[in-house]
Design an enzyme around this catalytic site. Structure first.
Site, PDB file in Angstrom:
ATOM      1  N   LEU A 142      -9.289 -27.748 -30.300  1.00  0.00           N
ATOM      2  CA  LEU A 142      -9.305 -28.772 -31.339  1.00  0.00           C
ATOM      3  C   LEU A 142     -10.004 -30.042 -30.863  1.00  0.00           C
ATOM      4  O   LEU A 142     -10.739 -30.682 -31.624  1.00  0.00           O
ATOM      5  CB  LEU A 142      -7.869 -29.085 -31.775  1.00  0.00           C
ATOM      6  N   CYS A 143      -9.818 -30.394 -29.598  1.00  0.00           N
ATOM      7  CA  CYS A 143     -10.439 -31.615 -29.080  1.00  0.00           C
ATOM      8  C   CYS A 143     -11.964 -31.495 -29.097  1.00  0.00           C
ATOM      9  O   CYS A 143     -12.676 -32.480 -29.331  1.00  0.00           O
ATOM     10  CB  CYS A 143      -9.949 -31.913 -27.670  1.00  0.00           C
ATOM     11  N   THR A 144     -12.466 -30.276 -28.878  1.00  0.00           N
ATOM     12  CA  THR A 144     -13.917 -30.073 -28.879  1.00  0.00           C
ATOM     13  C   THR A 144     -14.492 -30.196 -30.277  1.00  0.00           C
ATOM     14  O   THR A 144     -15.474 -30.912 -30.493  1.00  0.00           O
ATOM     15  CB  THR A 144     -14.263 -28.690 -28.287  1.00  0.00           C
ATOM     16  N   ASN A 172     -14.135 -33.992 -31.436  1.00  0.00           N
ATOM     17  CA  ASN A 172     -14.763 -35.107 -30.715  1.00  0.00           C
ATOM     18  C   ASN A 172     -16.160 -34.808 -30.170  1.00  0.00           C
ATOM     19  O   ASN A 172     -17.046 -35.652 -30.265  1.00  0.00           O
ATOM     20  CB  ASN A 172     -13.852 -35.540 -29.556  1.00  0.00           C
TER      21      ASN A 172
END
Length: 451
Positions: free
Chosen positions: A216-218, A221
């Protein structure tokens, strides 16, 4: 029809099956030890043997064609899907005029028309809609599914049909062999499962590749791939903007939904300097589509059909028991013997034991059922019996029950009336049967059973 025409038809029938008769009417060095050459074997295939094909997609079309041309006449095929334009490049039993119609029915109509004597039967429904009596009638089941969950359910159904003698030995007359095939691009596999005798689907879950996901962070962001842009819209932006209302789920088969996701993903791709966000890629990410290759389907279906033929005739020893095909760099294939798990949740015929700490919560049990390699369930429903009465502890699949039992997840299992040695009953979409699991604590606990 004149006597001369009748003789011509008879001669044609003799020539048509002469190659198969050579296999069935004479012995050879690779025959099964129990094989006895006889002209009656072909008669059995044509008049008695009942085969079930599960799935009428790329593999299913090939399987139906292969088995019908081998002489099998009583073939049933189950599939709940309808035909789409994208199917036509490899599912060769369908035509453009069939788009929107049932896959199983169109496949059966095509084969019955082209192959005289074939009596294939279509079932346009989910495999879960058919009961034990339906599955019990077949000699062999051959599977060409693209869903691991459906495979596991079918595996569980065949396991539930097994019968055991008084000494707990397996009654082999109750065994319905399962031949399973799967493809992924230029790679594929075929395997033979003898329920209760060889490794089953559940025994070898670790052989299936995990579904591709993105952190999810990839995607939120630092997106780097076009797939990241599509996944962002799918996971975050759809729920945030609710383009068709808060209650509408994103449907990868709805062209309007796909077009909306494509537009938003392209906007995000431009912002981050990413290219190649296309309609096809968008739908592939939404539906987890892996490009299908017709030649891979044909090769794997041929391997599966050959195993079905060997099972039905004993003309040759069957594969033992898992074949892998890789055509990505040349053609490479090998076979190995997948071994049974002694604690398999489906075929071990033993009581399953779940070890827990004495202060564990119901959430701990739920997580183990979903994450432990021995179970890998999707949304298990957990019940138990306390003082002779059924008690639902948690059920995620029914919204009203989930809301009513959600608080139980936070409670210690001893607070819910469960003690060391207590049994829970677990139901899940991966199995047609309720599984009984015994709880084992690290230490004995004196629990008041009267509350």
């Amino acid at each position: 029809m004149s006597s001369g025409e009748t003789q011509s038809v008879n001669d044609y029938q003799q020539r048509k099956w002469q190659h198969i008769r050579k296999l069935l009417e004479r012995s050879g060095p690779f025959c099964h030890p129990d094989f006895e050459p006889s002209p009656e074997i072909l008669d059995f295939i044509m008049s008695c043997c009942k085969v079930l094909i599960v799935g009428a997609g790329g593999l299913g079309c090939e399987l139906l064609k292969d088995l019908a041309l081998m002489g099998f006449r009583t073939i049933h095929i189950v599939d709940m899907d309808t035909i789409e334009l994208s199917n036509l490049n490899r599912q060769f039993l369908f035509r453009k005029t069939d788009i929107g119609l049932s896959k199983s029915k169109c496949a059966v109509e095509f084969v019955n028309k082209r192959i005289p004597g074939c009596k294939a039967v279509a079932h346009h429904c989910a495999i879960q809609d058919l009961d034990e009596g339906f599955y019990r009638q077949f000699h062999i089941v051959v599977c060409g599914l693209d869903s691991i969950v459906a495979r596991r359910w079918l595996n569980g159904m065949l396991m539930s049909l097994l019968q055991y003698n008084d000494d707990r030995s397996l009654d082999q007359s109750s065994v319905i062999p399962l031949v399973d095939g799967g493809t992924e691009g230029f790679k594929g596999n075929a395997r033979l499962i003898l329920p209760g005798m060889s490794a089953c689907i559940e025994c070898t879950l670790d052989l299936y590749p995990p579904q591709k996901t993105f952190p999810l962070c990839t995607i939120a962001n630092t997106p780097r791939l076009p797939e990241h842009c599509v996944e962002y819209v799918k996971v975050i932006q759809w729920a945030k903007e609710n383009p068709w209302g808060a209650t509408t789920q994103l449907d990868g088969d709805d062209p309007q939904h796909v077009a909306w996701v494509l537009e938003k993903a392209q906007e995000r791709a431009i912002k981050h300097g990413i290219t190649n966000v296309t309609y096809r890629l968008t739908q592939g990410v939404l539906k987890n589509i892996i490009p299908a290759v017709a030649s891979t389907n044909a090769a794997i279906a041929a391997a599966c059909a050959t195993e079905v033929f060997k099972l039905a005739t004993s003309c040759c020893t069957n594969m033992n028991n898992y074949m892998v095909l890789n055509m990505a760099d040349g053609v490479y294939s090998y076979t190995f013997n997948a071994e049974r798990r002694p604690d398999c949740v489906a075929c071990s015929n033993t009581t399953r034991v779940l070890e827990l700490e004495s202060n564990a919560t119901l959430q701990t049990i739920y997580d183990k059922l979903c994450e432990d390699q021995a179970y890998l369930m999707k949304s298990p429903g957990i019940t138990t019996v306390i003082n002779g009465r059924n008690k639902t502890l948690y059920m995620a699949s029914v919204k009203s029950i989930e809301e009513r039992t959600r608080d139980n997840l936070k409670k210690k299992i001893t607070e819910l009336g469960l003690f060391n040695g207590a049994e829970i009953l677990v139901a899940d979409v991966t199995t047609p049967n309720t599984i009984t699991i015994k709880l084992k604590f690290d230490e004995n606990i004196d629990v008041d059973m009267t509350r």
